[in-house]
Design an enzyme around this catalytic site. Structure first.
Site, PDB file in Angstrom:
ATOM      1  CE  LYS A 197      19.686  17.361  -1.798  1.00 31.54           C
ATOM      2  NZ  LYS A 197      19.362  17.375  -0.363  1.00 31.54           N
TER       3      LYS A 197
HETATM    4  O1  G3P Z   1      15.725  17.311   1.531  1.00 31.48           O
HETATM    5  C1  G3P Z   1      15.743  18.665   1.862  1.00 31.48           C
HETATM    6  C2  G3P Z   1      15.503  18.822   3.298  1.00 31.48           C
HETATM    7  O2  G3P Z   1      16.579  18.293   4.015  1.00 31.48           O
HETATM    8  C3  G3P Z   1      15.217  20.204   3.731  1.00 31.48           C
HETATM    9  O3  G3P Z   1      14.329  20.061   4.775  1.00 31.48           O
HETATM   10  O4  G3P Z   1      13.086  20.679   6.769  1.00 31.48           O
HETATM   11  O5  G3P Z   1      15.308  21.752   6.270  1.00 31.48           O
HETATM   12  O6  G3P Z   1      13.302  22.323   4.922  1.00 31.48           O
HETATM   13  P1  G3P Z   1      13.992  21.283   5.742  1.00 31.48           P
END
Ligand code: G3P
Length: 215
Positions: free
Chosen positions: A83
């Protein structure tokens, strides 16, 4: 649509894998930090649980540092995907990794122009964060539609991972648009299954079954 679990918790990953519906895993530094364990051994364990791709994120902000980390991370297991954040140095690193045959997932994508450049750099996956766009009153799903159109226009092979999913409707809308993958937190995977009318129906059938004469 493929389903990835967005988690670094071996417990959650094992439970989700038990459903037989999970095609891969995405992690990020926040998810890894929650496990309070050295990241290399944690990623090794996750890769042993899952045959599909497991995304692991670099921390460096300069291409040369990202490349060193990426080569190190890709040695953990054959199914590791690197990533890389969608910054200028990240795009440079993706181009090099793509030439080396190391798979990349370009993350923190918030615009169609970013997604176009990631595909041109040779990214295997692009991760638009739709929940975080919704959080600032922009329609995250509009970004998925636009990226899909752009990638179709030019036949890019970069797969769209709908990321930052917060609720079941995000998954349904991603599937309506025809996104390649949704990466879903464990709690939302459970929400996808549940319906109160299903629970009520099961309960009623069991009650009525008891009324059936046994002989
Ligand atoms: O896959 C990306 C994710 O982990 C981010 O999620 O909820 O932190 O925006 P969030």
């Amino acid at each position: 649509m493929k389903i990835f679990i967005d988690s670094a918790s071996p417990k959650e990953i094992k439970e989700a894998m038990g459903l037989g519906l999970i095609d891969g895993v995405t992690t990020n530094p926040t998810l890894i930090a929650r496990e309070n364990r050295p990241s290399r051994e944690l990623l090794q364990e996750i890769c042993s649980l899952v045959a599909g791709p497991v995304s692991a994120e670099v921390i460096g902000l300069v291409a040369t540092d990202m490349l060193t980390e990426a080569r190190e991370l890709s040695g953990i297991a054959g199914n590791i995907v690197i990533k890389i954040p969608l910054i200028k140095e990240g795009l440079k690193a993706v181009k090099v990794l793509s030439a080396e045959g190391i798979k990349t997932n370009v993350t923190l994508c918030f615009s169609p122009s970013q997604a176009l450049l990631a595909a041109k750099a040779g990214a295997d996956y692009i991760s638009p964060f739709i929940g975080r766009l919704d959080d600032i009153s922009q329609r995250g799903m509009d970004l998925i539609k636009t990226i899909k159109t752009i990638y179709n226009n030019y036949g890019f092979n970069t797969k769209i991972i709908v990321a930052s999913i917060r609720n079941p409707m995000h998954v349904v809308e991603a599937a309506e648009i025809g996104a390649d993958i949704s990466t879903i937190p464990f709690a939302v995977i459970e929400q996808l299954i549940k319906h109160p009318l299903t629970d009520l129906g099961v309960q009623r059938f069991l009650e009525d079954y008891k009324k059936i004469p046994k002989k």
